[in-house]
Write a protein that holds these residues in place. Sequence first.
Motif, PDB file in Angstrom:
ATOM      1  N   UNK A 226     -19.346   6.403   5.508  1.00  0.00           N
ATOM      2  CA  UNK A 226     -18.030   6.189   6.142  1.00  0.00           C
ATOM      3  C   UNK A 226     -17.264   4.948   5.685  1.00  0.00           C
ATOM      4  N   UNK A 227     -17.445   4.502   4.469  1.00  0.00           N
ATOM      5  CA  UNK A 227     -16.601   3.391   3.988  1.00  0.00           C
ATOM      6  C   UNK A 227     -15.242   3.986   3.606  1.00  0.00           C
ATOM      7  N   UNK A 228     -14.178   3.301   4.037  1.00  0.00           N
ATOM      8  CA  UNK A 228     -12.855   3.869   3.768  1.00  0.00           C
ATOM      9  C   UNK A 228     -11.923   2.811   3.180  1.00  0.00           C
ATOM     10  N   UNK A 229     -10.707   3.232   2.889  1.00  0.00           N
ATOM     11  CA  UNK A 229      -9.724   2.307   2.306  1.00  0.00           C
ATOM     12  C   UNK A 229      -9.456   1.139   3.265  1.00  0.00           C
ATOM     13  N   UNK A 230      -9.563   1.381   4.584  1.00  0.00           N
ATOM     14  CA  UNK A 230      -9.295   0.261   5.505  1.00  0.00           C
ATOM     15  C   UNK A 230     -10.338  -0.847   5.330  1.00  0.00           C
ATOM     16  N   UNK A 231     -11.609  -0.456   5.035  1.00  0.00           N
ATOM     17  CA  UNK A 231     -12.615  -1.493   4.773  1.00  0.00           C
ATOM     18  C   UNK A 231     -12.232  -2.306   3.538  1.00  0.00           C
ATOM     19  N   UNK A 232     -11.793  -1.580   2.515  1.00  0.00           N
ATOM     20  CA  UNK A 232     -11.386  -2.249   1.275  1.00  0.00           C
ATOM     21  C   UNK A 232     -10.265  -3.253   1.560  1.00  0.00           C
ATOM     22  N   UNK A 233      -9.250  -2.817   2.272  1.00  0.00           N
ATOM     23  CA  UNK A 233      -8.103  -3.698   2.543  1.00  0.00           C
ATOM     24  C   UNK A 233      -8.537  -4.900   3.384  1.00  0.00           C
ATOM     25  N   UNK A 234      -9.435  -4.675   4.340  1.00  0.00           N
ATOM     26  CA  UNK A 234      -9.905  -5.788   5.172  1.00  0.00           C
ATOM     27  C   UNK A 234     -10.585  -6.864   4.308  1.00  0.00           C
ATOM     28  N   UNK A 235     -11.468  -6.436   3.405  1.00  0.00           N
ATOM     29  CA  UNK A 235     -12.198  -7.431   2.598  1.00  0.00           C
ATOM     30  C   UNK A 235     -11.267  -8.160   1.630  1.00  0.00           C
ATOM     31  N   UNK A 236     -10.300  -7.441   1.069  1.00  0.00           N
ATOM     32  CA  UNK A 236      -9.371  -8.077   0.137  1.00  0.00           C
ATOM     33  C   UNK A 236      -8.516  -9.121   0.862  1.00  0.00           C
ATOM     34  N   UNK A 237      -8.065  -8.747   2.068  1.00  0.00           N
ATOM     35  CA  UNK A 237      -7.211  -9.659   2.852  1.00  0.00           C
ATOM     36  C   UNK A 237      -7.993 -10.912   3.231  1.00  0.00           C
ATOM     37  N   UNK A 238      -9.245 -10.700   3.694  1.00  0.00           N
ATOM     38  CA  UNK A 238     -10.072 -11.843   4.118  1.00  0.00           C
ATOM     39  C   UNK A 238     -10.291 -12.782   2.936  1.00  0.00           C
ATOM     40  N   UNK A 239     -10.619 -12.193   1.782  1.00  0.00           N
ATOM     41  CA  UNK A 239     -10.901 -13.018   0.618  1.00  0.00           C
ATOM     42  C   UNK A 239      -9.676 -13.868   0.248  1.00  0.00           C
ATOM     43  N   UNK A 243      -9.360 -17.937   0.352  1.00  0.00           N
ATOM     44  CA  UNK A 243      -9.189 -18.699  -0.891  1.00  0.00           C
ATOM     45  C   UNK A 243      -7.945 -19.577  -0.814  1.00  0.00           C
ATOM     46  N   UNK A 244      -6.835 -18.996  -0.353  1.00  0.00           N
ATOM     47  CA  UNK A 244      -5.578 -19.748  -0.399  1.00  0.00           C
ATOM     48  C   UNK A 244      -5.297 -20.541   0.867  1.00  0.00           C
ATOM     49  N   UNK A 245      -5.991 -20.196   1.929  1.00  0.00           N
ATOM     50  CA  UNK A 245      -5.809 -20.905   3.207  1.00  0.00           C
ATOM     51  C   UNK A 245      -4.358 -20.914   3.661  1.00  0.00           C
ATOM     52  N   UNK A 246      -3.621 -19.907   3.248  1.00  0.00           N
ATOM     53  CA  UNK A 246      -2.237 -19.770   3.730  1.00  0.00           C
ATOM     54  C   UNK A 246      -1.818 -18.321   3.520  1.00  0.00           C
ATOM     55  N   UNK A 247      -0.730 -17.936   4.176  1.00  0.00           N
ATOM     56  CA  UNK A 247      -0.261 -16.557   4.015  1.00  0.00           C
ATOM     57  C   UNK A 247       0.359 -16.382   2.641  1.00  0.00           C
ATOM     58  N   UNK A 248      -0.074 -15.363   1.920  1.00  0.00           N
ATOM     59  CA  UNK A 248       0.586 -15.095   0.643  1.00  0.00           C
ATOM     60  C   UNK A 248       1.029 -13.632   0.633  1.00  0.00           C
ATOM     61  N   UNK A 249       2.082 -13.390  -0.137  1.00  0.00           N
ATOM     62  CA  UNK A 249       2.618 -12.023  -0.170  1.00  0.00           C
ATOM     63  C   UNK A 249       1.758 -11.165  -1.106  1.00  0.00           C
ATOM     64  N   UNK A 250       1.343  -9.999  -0.605  1.00  0.00           N
ATOM     65  CA  UNK A 250       0.472  -9.124  -1.388  1.00  0.00           C
ATOM     66  C   UNK A 250       1.145  -7.761  -1.519  1.00  0.00           C
ATOM     67  N   UNK A 270       3.891 -14.429  -7.176  1.00  0.00           N
ATOM     68  CA  UNK A 270       3.579 -15.566  -8.056  1.00  0.00           C
ATOM     69  C   UNK A 270       3.731 -16.888  -7.304  1.00  0.00           C
ATOM     70  N   UNK A 271       2.686 -17.681  -7.342  1.00  0.00           N
ATOM     71  CA  UNK A 271       2.732 -18.946  -6.608  1.00  0.00           C
ATOM     72  C   UNK A 271       3.298 -20.080  -7.462  1.00  0.00           C
ATOM     73  N   UNK A 272       3.590 -19.791  -8.718  1.00  0.00           N
ATOM     74  CA  UNK A 272       4.181 -20.831  -9.574  1.00  0.00           C
ATOM     75  C   UNK A 272       5.692 -20.881  -9.321  1.00  0.00           C
ATOM     76  N   UNK A 273       6.345 -19.679  -9.329  1.00  0.00           N
ATOM     77  CA  UNK A 273       7.807 -19.671  -9.115  1.00  0.00           C
ATOM     78  C   UNK A 273       8.167 -19.274  -7.688  1.00  0.00           C
ATOM     79  N   UNK A 274       7.161 -18.979  -6.890  1.00  0.00           N
ATOM     80  CA  UNK A 274       7.437 -18.550  -5.512  1.00  0.00           C
ATOM     81  C   UNK A 274       7.748 -17.064  -5.451  1.00  0.00           C
ATOM     82  N   UNK A 275       7.769 -16.409  -6.586  1.00  0.00           N
ATOM     83  CA  UNK A 275       7.971 -14.954  -6.608  1.00  0.00           C
ATOM     84  C   UNK A 275       9.422 -14.533  -6.629  1.00  0.00           C
TER      85      UNK A 275
END
Length: 351
Positions: A226-239, A243-250, A270-275
């Motif tokens: 029962x692993x699903x896309x929601x598990x994938x999204x949860x782990x990516x978001x947590x990571x 790592x960045x310790x702040x909200x970033x646009x994904x 992009x965190x260099x130009x702010x996107x």
Amino acid sequence: MKEKLEQLKAQLAQELDSAADALSLDNLRVRYLGKKGQITELLKGMKEMSAEERKSFGAAVNELKQHAAESIAKRSQELKELEIKKEIELMPEFDLTIPVKEERGSYHPITLVQRECERIFTTMGFNVEDYPEVVTDYECFEAVNVPKDHPARDMQDTYYLENGELLKSQTSAAQNAILRKYGPRLMEKGMPIRAIFPGRCFRNEATDATHENTFFQMEGVMVDKNISISNLIYFMKTMLSEVFQKDIKVRLRPGFFPFVEPGFELDISCLICGGDTGCPSCNHSGWLELCPCGMIHPEVLREGGIDPEEYTGFAFGLGLTRLAMMKYGIKDIRDLNSGSLKVMSQFTDDK
Ligand code: FA5
């Protein structure tokens, strides 16, 4: 005979005083205590003595023998101490109060983000795996559903070795081995497979601000019932938030990789130009491709010895070098491989 013993004792004392190094002391030991040494020789004259005389003379010679051995050992110790004293005297003087010049190196930014990601994933129950840089065509491609002549091979311009093996072009090359390693445990004990495997990858690419021919990825897989896309999204978001310790646009958009179905491209703003404006670090798009991912293709599970009817899983291939760029604000990926201490010394390891 008694005088002879006294005389020998006095003579030994004199010679010990004048023995100035280990070699002459050893010669002296042989001359007195060796097989043909003067003290040993004394015992040979005992044959002609009466039993009574032999007893007292034997005891006196043994006493002298012991005295000689002890005196030689004592002198040897004295000589060693003298030697050390001499060495100390010859040492240049130094001032203990002068402040130390603290020039310490620092870990490479890629090492820092790798360790950070390893820390994040291990706290979520993932094992960290190591994998060789030289792999077979089977490991890198066939085992992950990219048969020979598959057009997807053109996506990675691979360095082949003369023996037919290749320099790993993607950390996905370890997927099959990891599935096979942990699969039996999963089936026996009902535990999920959770592993990450960071590694250096090589591609014959034209380099620019976001492309290197040698870069790091960190692959991750999780397989269970029962692993699903929601598990994938949860782990990516947590990571990413750890790592960045702040909200970033994904941004998550469909992506094609033969080893996942469905597959996604996960980009970060992009965190260099702010996107907003776009810059060379994001190919003027405002977004950076960071971590493609998806649900593991049934063929890949099957090839790894896992029944896709019963189990599902996700996989991701995080671009660690690009992550280091974004985390530390490094505008050009090539700086990371430049070996320039001026660039690298800005990143101190405070872990
Ligand atoms: C892959 O290598 C897939 N194996 C990733 C994957 C794993 C997808 C598991 C699905 C499931 P891609 O070629 O896009 O995909 O590379 C993944 C990431 O590695 C990229 O998003 C990017 O961040 C980084 N990357 C790729 N090529 C380079 C390069 N030349 N220089 C620096 N980073 C790179």
